[in-house]
Design a protein around this motif. Sequence first.
Motif, mmCIF file in Angstrom:
data_model
loop_
_atom_site.group_PDB
_atom_site.id
_atom_site.type_symbol
_atom_site.label_atom_id
_atom_site.label_comp_id
_atom_site.label_asym_id
_atom_site.label_seq_id
_atom_site.Cartn_x
_atom_site.Cartn_y
_atom_site.Cartn_z
ATOM 1 N N ALA A 1 0.720 -1.324 -0.403
ATOM 2 C CA ALA A 1 -0.029 -0.058 0.118
ATOM 3 C C ALA A 1 0.701 1.130 -0.325
ATOM 4 O O ALA A 1 0.354 2.393 -0.256
ATOM 5 N N GLU A 2 1.619 1.263 0.502
ATOM 6 C CA GLU A 2 3.026 2.489 0.363
ATOM 7 C C GLU A 2 3.647 2.629 -0.523
ATOM 8 O O GLU A 2 3.916 3.634 -0.744
ATOM 9 N N ILE A 3 3.614 1.729 -1.147
ATOM 10 C CA ILE A 3 4.398 1.638 -3.121
ATOM 11 C C ILE A 3 3.573 2.328 -3.918
ATOM 12 O O ILE A 3 3.971 3.313 -4.059
ATOM 13 N N PHE A 4 2.747 2.037 -3.835
ATOM 14 C CA PHE A 4 2.024 3.184 -4.634
ATOM 15 C C PHE A 4 0.993 4.145 -4.013
ATOM 16 O O PHE A 4 -0.155 4.454 -4.711
ATOM 17 N N GLY A 5 0.863 4.389 -2.673
ATOM 18 C CA GLY A 5 0.614 4.987 -2.605
ATOM 19 C C GLY A 5 -1.589 5.270 -2.233
ATOM 20 O O GLY A 5 -2.106 6.410 -2.150
ATOM 21 N N VAL A 6 -1.915 3.762 -1.348
ATOM 22 C CA VAL A 6 -3.258 3.925 -1.097
ATOM 23 C C VAL A 6 -3.450 3.131 -0.002
ATOM 24 O O VAL A 6 -2.442 3.147 0.755
ATOM 25 N N ASP A 7 -4.552 3.355 0.289
ATOM 26 C CA ASP A 7 -5.224 2.381 1.508
ATOM 27 C C ASP A 7 -5.110 1.104 2.230
ATOM 28 O O ASP A 7 -5.325 0.780 0.812
ATOM 29 N N GLN A 8 -4.624 0.450 2.994
ATOM 30 C CA GLN A 8 -3.826 -0.720 3.302
ATOM 31 C C GLN A 8 -5.550 -1.575 2.953
ATOM 32 O O GLN A 8 -5.636 -2.467 2.275
ATOM 33 N N GLN A 9 -7.147 -0.590 3.590
ATOM 34 C CA GLN A 9 -7.962 -1.252 3.816
ATOM 35 C C GLN A 9 -8.600 -1.173 2.484
ATOM 36 O O GLN A 9 -9.230 -2.403 2.035
ATOM 37 N N SER A 10 -8.268 -1.066 1.280
ATOM 38 C CA SER A 10 -8.778 -0.479 0.056
ATOM 39 C C SER A 10 -7.631 -1.787 -1.011
ATOM 40 O O SER A 10 -9.033 -2.376 -1.550
ATOM 41 N N ILE A 11 -6.607 -2.269 -0.727
ATOM 42 C CA ILE A 11 -6.797 -3.457 -0.813
ATOM 43 C C ILE A 11 -6.774 -4.868 -0.130
ATOM 44 O O ILE A 11 -7.153 -5.326 -0.228
ATOM 45 N N LEU A 12 -7.448 -4.757 1.541
ATOM 46 C CA LEU A 12 -7.804 -5.650 2.256
ATOM 47 C C LEU A 12 -9.264 -6.021 1.009
ATOM 48 O O LEU A 12 -9.321 -6.898 1.089
ATOM 49 N N GLU A 13 -9.935 -4.643 1.345
ATOM 50 C CA GLU A 13 -10.973 -5.127 0.362
ATOM 51 C C GLU A 13 -11.824 -5.803 -1.069
ATOM 52 O O GLU A 13 -12.284 -6.627 -1.466
ATOM 53 N N ALA A 14 -10.205 -5.283 -2.096
ATOM 54 C CA ALA A 14 -10.332 -5.842 -3.397
ATOM 55 C C ALA A 14 -10.119 -7.314 -3.449
ATOM 56 O O ALA A 14 -9.740 -7.796 -4.437
ATOM 57 N N ASN A 15 -9.197 -8.022 -1.817
ATOM 58 C CA ASN A 15 -8.862 -8.796 -2.400
ATOM 59 C C ASN A 15 -10.024 -9.781 -1.234
ATOM 60 O O ASN A 15 -9.639 -11.074 -0.843
ATOM 61 N N GLU A 16 -11.125 -9.265 -1.221
ATOM 62 C CA GLU A 16 -11.619 -10.136 -0.293
ATOM 63 C C GLU A 16 -10.779 -10.713 1.300
ATOM 64 O O GLU A 16 -11.015 -11.488 1.692
ATOM 65 N N LEU A 17 -9.669 -9.775 1.849
ATOM 66 C CA LEU A 17 -9.486 -10.214 2.469
ATOM 67 C C LEU A 17 -9.534 -9.202 4.052
ATOM 68 O O LEU A 17 -9.760 -8.463 4.129
ATOM 69 N N SER A 18 -10.019 -10.850 4.991
ATOM 70 C CA SER A 18 -9.899 -10.336 5.748
ATOM 71 C C SER A 18 -9.452 -10.164 7.254
ATOM 72 O O SER A 18 -8.652 -9.243 8.249
ATOM 73 N N ASN A 19 -7.762 -10.327 7.058
ATOM 74 C CA ASN A 19 -6.016 -10.166 7.674
ATOM 75 C C ASN A 19 -5.641 -9.857 6.669
ATOM 76 O O ASN A 19 -5.138 -10.183 4.930
#
Length: 659
Positions: A202-220
């Motif tokens: 998330a830091e590499i691309f300047g996005v929020d960690q939660q957006s990556i979790l939601e995009a991949n259906e990750l609960s953790n």
Amino acid sequence: MATGAWPVAAVTLVLLLCSSIPKSESQQEYVNNKQLNCSNHDTNATSGNLCNSVPSCISYLTFKSSPDYNSPVSISYLLNSNTTVTAAANNITDVQSIPVDTLITIPINCSCSGLYYQHNASYTIKIQGETYFLIANNTYQSLTTCQALMAQNTYGERDLVAGLNLNVPLRCACPTQKQSEAGFKYLLTYLVSKGETVSSIAEIFGVDQQSILEANELSNPSIYYFTPISVPLKTEPPTNLLRAAAPPNDSPSPPPPAAEGDSDSSKKWVIIGIVVGVVVLLLVCAALFFFCFYRQRRVQSPSPTPPAKAFSGPTHKQSEEMTLPTTQSWSLSSEGIRYAIESLSVYKFDELQKATGFFSEENKIKGSVYRASFKGDYAAVKILKGDVSGEINILKRINHFNIIRLSGFCVHKGDTYLVYEFAENDSLENWLHSVNKKYENSVSLSWVQRVHIAHDVADALNYLHNYTNPPHVHKNLKSGNVLLDGNFRAKVSNFGLARTVEGEGDEGGFQLTRHVVGTQGYMSPEYIENGLITPKMDVFAFGVVLLELLSGREAVGGSKNGAGEQMLSVTVNQVLEGDNVKEKLRGFMDPNLRDEYPLELAYSMAELAKRCVARDLNARPQISEVFMTLSKVQSSTMDWDPSDELERSRSVSQISDSR
């Protein structure tokens, strides 16, 4: 049926089909390493990202350059992308060479095909032995899966031959409505590297960690390396992803480009820079002159600096045996002695006698190697004759966990005593071959242990071939020279024949010799026939060791039909060619494993070993590719449940009994 009823029926059918298509608020179920089990077709995650209401879009892939694909032209050819667009996205030219393992981004057109988004590419099988597993996870770096390849190609796993053309569905995705409303315009398929986390990505691309979790259906945020993960982006990815991913901590930011009106000012600063550079160069030269003069005077001084201490044993300025040799009977050249003293401990002979119990049979490990104890810390002492300065100079320059560490030495009456770190579990040879096995009643090596050992040895060779300067070739790799520590981690040993090879190209250079020496069964054909020394001879020997790990057989053994000795490197071709490959592979595997291993992974390792022992050295993979493939096998092995294999074996047995 009336003609007017057809449109109504068609609309009804479309609605029914649409209602049966799975909907996803996100893009995908995270693959979770399921892409490594080619026989698992029960999950959407391995098939691709579910389509939503957007039929197509611009998306991005990431790809690490490799020896075969190291330019925008070659990478675009592999991924069916536009060369000019790929080059522009990474701020390079169309034909520019990209350093190996550099991560770049590839813009592609992503379209909905059936249930899943994908970007279509094609691949022509280059050599015999390539599998869906290797093509998906190695060639395409997990941008597709073996399950998706099998689903979209009519060829069976055993039907893959050189020259065959495959459809390759590359995984991609378009933003969902929710993501678009949040400002996300693109989705990027990112290959997770070792040590990376959702947070660091998330830091590499300047996005929020939660957006990556939601995009991949990750609960953790628990993820695996060598797996693909979707990253939603609000802007195009950076033009230099490698720099964005791993910026040097102390590197200053590059200066902004000068405006047109500042050309005179720029020239002035260039001139000042040149003057300053010349002054600095003169100062450095003066400093080097005084340093060399001072060093020369110190060499004449009779008090050398004490060397570093090994184990818990004593350290000495100079052993009483270390007077300069006056005859040719010494094992070390005077030049070798001088270099060795700089970094190794020098032991007195009586210290080694005491540590080994006067080289007693009780402390004898094998041949001329003895177990020693220095204040409770174990070491191995090896007695050698002849000039061993070459081995010492190699070992003192290299440092890797999977290479045996040389700590010190002693020269006494023409013999050299080398002191190494101690490997509690002896050699791999002793554990694999019952004839030589030291522990007849001990438990055999498990599948997991064998995979770890193979990975460790490949890691050591990858270090020698690609991360030492100059590159090194071991020349004498065999199961007897692979030692195992207390945790069964492998340590490559015996560098008496090792050589450095310098040169350009993928092979890392080559040498020729008339003095062909080695162990039968492990020596490559080009070395035996022509004395050719290249890193590929280590790859051949490693392939033999890999076959030993799989089969438990020796490199050279008697054939079952009584036709005399047969090379293990030849036997594997008989196993993996023709019909009933799986049945033949089961018969080839070590009986001590008792069928407690995943057959698909065993097949992948056997195919890899077959490529390594190819007669033509150009058909063998480089050790970096071998290491990467084994890293994926090891990762998949960690998720493998032995009880599943046991249950499968029981089911097969019950079916056989019922017949």
